[in-house]
Design an enzyme around this catalytic site. Structure first.
Site, PDB file in Angstrom:
ATOM      1  N   TYR A  90      50.475  26.448 -43.049  1.00 56.46           N
ATOM      2  CA  TYR A  90      50.195  26.679 -41.619  1.00 56.46           C
ATOM      3  C   TYR A  90      49.506  28.038 -41.457  1.00 56.46           C
ATOM      4  CZ  TYR A  90      50.669  27.412 -36.620  1.00 56.46           C
ATOM      5  OH  TYR A  90      50.389  27.679 -35.294  1.00 56.46           O
ATOM      6  N   VAL A 132      55.864  30.665 -28.860  1.00 60.40           N
ATOM      7  CA  VAL A 132      55.783  30.068 -27.527  1.00 60.40           C
ATOM      8  C   VAL A 132      56.661  28.825 -27.538  1.00 60.40           C
ATOM      9  CG1 VAL A 132      54.218  29.281 -25.705  1.00 60.40           C
ATOM     10  CG2 VAL A 132      53.295  30.644 -27.604  1.00 60.40           C
TER      11      VAL A 132
HETATM   12  P1  NDP Z   1      52.310  21.402 -28.580  1.00 64.05           P
HETATM   13  O1  NDP Z   1      52.895  20.609 -29.699  1.00 64.05           O
HETATM   14  O2  NDP Z   1      53.073  21.493 -27.313  1.00 64.05           O
HETATM   15  O3  NDP Z   1      50.826  20.874 -28.255  1.00 64.05           O
HETATM   16  C1  NDP Z   1      49.941  20.512 -29.274  1.00 64.05           C
HETATM   17  C2  NDP Z   1      48.760  19.782 -28.664  1.00 64.05           C
HETATM   18  O4  NDP Z   1      47.822  19.470 -29.696  1.00 64.05           O
HETATM   19  C3  NDP Z   1      49.155  18.479 -28.001  1.00 64.05           C
HETATM   20  O5  NDP Z   1      48.507  18.355 -26.765  1.00 64.05           O
HETATM   21  C4  NDP Z   1      48.656  17.421 -28.967  1.00 64.05           C
HETATM   22  O6  NDP Z   1      48.215  16.290 -28.234  1.00 64.05           O
HETATM   23  C5  NDP Z   1      47.449  18.114 -29.605  1.00 64.05           C
HETATM   24  N1  NDP Z   1      47.176  17.578 -30.930  1.00 64.05           N
HETATM   25  C6  NDP Z   1      47.954  17.684 -32.033  1.00 64.05           C
HETATM   26  N2  NDP Z   1      47.411  16.998 -33.049  1.00 64.05           N
HETATM   27  C7  NDP Z   1      46.262  16.449 -32.581  1.00 64.05           C
HETATM   28  C8  NDP Z   1      45.271  15.610 -33.150  1.00 64.05           C
HETATM   29  N3  NDP Z   1      45.357  15.193 -34.416  1.00 64.05           N
HETATM   30  N4  NDP Z   1      44.216  15.242 -32.385  1.00 64.05           N
HETATM   31  C9  NDP Z   1      44.134  15.634 -31.101  1.00 64.05           C
HETATM   32  N5  NDP Z   1      45.044  16.420 -30.509  1.00 64.05           N
HETATM   33  C10 NDP Z   1      46.105  16.814 -31.234  1.00 64.05           C
HETATM   34  O7  NDP Z   1      52.066  22.857 -29.174  1.00 64.05           O
HETATM   35  P2  NDP Z   1      51.451  24.219 -28.553  1.00 64.05           P
HETATM   36  O8  NDP Z   1      50.986  24.020 -27.175  1.00 64.05           O
HETATM   37  O9  NDP Z   1      52.436  25.276 -28.828  1.00 64.05           O
HETATM   38  O10 NDP Z   1      50.230  24.414 -29.542  1.00 64.05           O
HETATM   39  C11 NDP Z   1      48.889  24.553 -29.121  1.00 64.05           C
HETATM   40  C12 NDP Z   1      48.171  25.463 -30.099  1.00 64.05           C
HETATM   41  O11 NDP Z   1      48.787  26.745 -30.079  1.00 64.05           O
HETATM   42  C13 NDP Z   1      48.179  25.001 -31.553  1.00 64.05           C
HETATM   43  O12 NDP Z   1      46.923  25.252 -32.132  1.00 64.05           O
HETATM   44  C14 NDP Z   1      49.248  25.900 -32.186  1.00 64.05           C
HETATM   45  O13 NDP Z   1      49.032  26.078 -33.567  1.00 64.05           O
HETATM   46  C15 NDP Z   1      49.003  27.173 -31.409  1.00 64.05           C
HETATM   47  N6  NDP Z   1      50.097  28.121 -31.419  1.00 64.05           N
HETATM   48  C16 NDP Z   1      51.349  27.762 -30.971  1.00 64.05           C
HETATM   49  C17 NDP Z   1      52.362  28.700 -30.985  1.00 64.05           C
HETATM   50  C18 NDP Z   1      53.759  28.360 -30.589  1.00 64.05           C
HETATM   51  O14 NDP Z   1      54.688  29.125 -30.942  1.00 64.05           O
HETATM   52  N7  NDP Z   1      53.998  27.273 -29.846  1.00 64.05           N
HETATM   53  C19 NDP Z   1      52.118  30.094 -31.398  1.00 64.05           C
HETATM   54  C20 NDP Z   1      50.773  30.344 -31.861  1.00 64.05           C
HETATM   55  C21 NDP Z   1      49.809  29.402 -31.843  1.00 64.05           C
HETATM   56  P3  NDP Z   1      48.446  14.760 -28.658  1.00 64.05           P
HETATM   57  O15 NDP Z   1      49.701  14.686 -29.461  1.00 64.05           O
HETATM   58  O16 NDP Z   1      48.504  14.022 -27.341  1.00 64.05           O
HETATM   59  O17 NDP Z   1      47.219  14.430 -29.415  1.00 64.05           O
HETATM   60  C1  8X3 Z   2      53.023  29.572 -34.086  1.00 68.37           C
HETATM   61  C2  8X3 Z   2      53.838  30.803 -34.211  1.00 68.37           C
HETATM   62  O1  8X3 Z   2      55.439  32.068 -35.756  1.00 68.37           O
HETATM   63  O2  8X3 Z   2      55.688  29.667 -35.626  1.00 68.37           O
HETATM   64  O3  8X3 Z   2      51.740  29.747 -34.587  1.00 68.37           O
HETATM   65  O4  8X3 Z   2      53.846  30.591 -36.789  1.00 68.37           O
HETATM   66  S1  8X3 Z   2      54.750  30.760 -35.673  1.00 68.37           S
END
Ligand code: NDP
Ligand code: 8X3
Length: 260
Positions: free
Chosen positions: A161, A194
């Site tokens: 990741y 988050v």
């Molecule tokens: P969620 O799991 O809540 O949302 C992820 C989103 O990505 C969903 O809408 C999902 O939609 C979409 N998604 C996942 N796989 C696919 C795919 N193969 N094709 C199309 N869409 C896809 O997570 P977050 O909102 O937290 O994550 C959003 C971004 O933020 C990501 O890039 C994550 O790595 C990043 N992030 C998150 C953090 C956290 O702590 N939550 C911290 C730092 C970064 P669906 O399943 O409908 O396709």
């Molecule tokens: C999501 C935050 O700390 O789980 O990118 O990698 S962490």
């Protein structure tokens, strides 16, 4: 430029948000709609896309695209199929992505590795490649990649990741350099923890493990990141936010936490 002018300059712009069915992407869509930004909502879960479109259509113009970012042909076909009123994308938020698993490298699942590299890295590239030509033609546009603190530092068992988010970090710089001659803004917003569906996906629906991630401190909520993204897209034309890290106050780095 005052706040009202910034707001006006964002109104009627068109934003394509990947991963709009949940978490950060969904919260961003909701905030952008309030501010009058037209929306192309993307994701795989059609029921959620439809529900969100219905909700936000009261505030702004909204369309949806259902595709898996891993499916190269589908990505290009879906974006090419946009009706003309949505075709000139001003803002691309490359947000779709997840962690899959949390294992030492010798125990990791190759399916998890494929998912993270195919979605977080290659999917971001496919969507960008489908959107960038129009931006180049119009000599304007704004691409924001959602990176992570995991793209700045590696943590135990984060291996693949973290590698995928380090790739996003490198690609953001590379895209900014290559698109610089065309006046296209490129930047990254890199959140720490988050509370979204993220940990549920990482731990494959194990709610107990997912909840434990956020024990003992106050994590960010998706709206915190959405507000940051709105700030980024409302800077005046000569200002680009190239790289921004946002963490919970309790998180000093990927590995240093103030937990009770
Ligand atoms: P969620 O799991 O809540 O949302 C992820 C989103 O990505 C969903 O809408 C999902 O939609 C979409 N998604 C996942 N796989 C696919 C795919 N193969 N094709 C199309 N869409 C896809 O997570 P977050 O909102 O937290 O994550 C959003 C971004 O933020 C990501 O890039 C994550 O790595 C990043 N992030 C998150 C953090 C956290 O702590 N939550 C911290 C730092 C970064 P669906 O399943 O409908 O396709
Ligand atoms: C999501 C935050 O700390 O789980 O990118 O990698 S962490």
């Amino acid at each position: 430029m005052d706040k009202e002018q910034n707001k006006n300059s964002s109104t009627n712009r068109i934003a394509l948000i990947t991963g709009a069915t949940s978490g950060i992407g969904k919260a961003t869509a909701i905030l952008f709609a309030v501010e009058g930004i037209h929306l192309i909502l993307c994701g795989r879960r059609q029921d959620r896309l439809e529900a969100l479109q219905k909700e936000l259509a009261k505030q702004t113009k909204v369309t949806t695209l259902n595709f898996d970012v891993r499916d190269k042909d589908n990505v290009f076909e879906a974006i090419a199929s946009l009706p003309s009123e949505f075709a000139n994308i001003d803002i691309l938020i490359n947000n779709a992505g997840n962690a899959h698993g949390l294992d030492p490298i010798h125990e990791g699942s190759t399916d998890d590795w494929d998912a993270m590299l195919d979605i977080n890295v290659k999917g971001l590239l496919y969507v960008s490649k489908a959107v960038i030509p129009g931006m180049i033609e119009r000599k304007s546009g704004h691409i924001i990649n959602i990176g992570s603190t995991a793209g700045k530092e590696v943590y135990l068992k984060g291996n693949v990741y973290c590698a995928s988010k380090h790739a996003v970090d490198a690609l953001t710089t590379g895209m900014r350099m290559d698109l610089n001659p065309y006046g296209i803004k490129v930047g990254a917003v890199n959140p720490g923890a988050v509370e979204t569906e993220f940990s549920n996906v990482r731990f494959k629906g194990d709610g107990e493990k997912a909840d434990a991630v956020y024990n003992g401190f106050k994590p960010l909520v998706a709206e915190d990141v959405a507000e940051t993204l709105y700030f980024v897209v409302t800077r005046p034309p000569h200002v680009n936010i190239a790289d921004l890290i946002i963490t919970p106050t309790a998180q000093a780095s990927a590995t240093v936490w103030n937990k009770s």
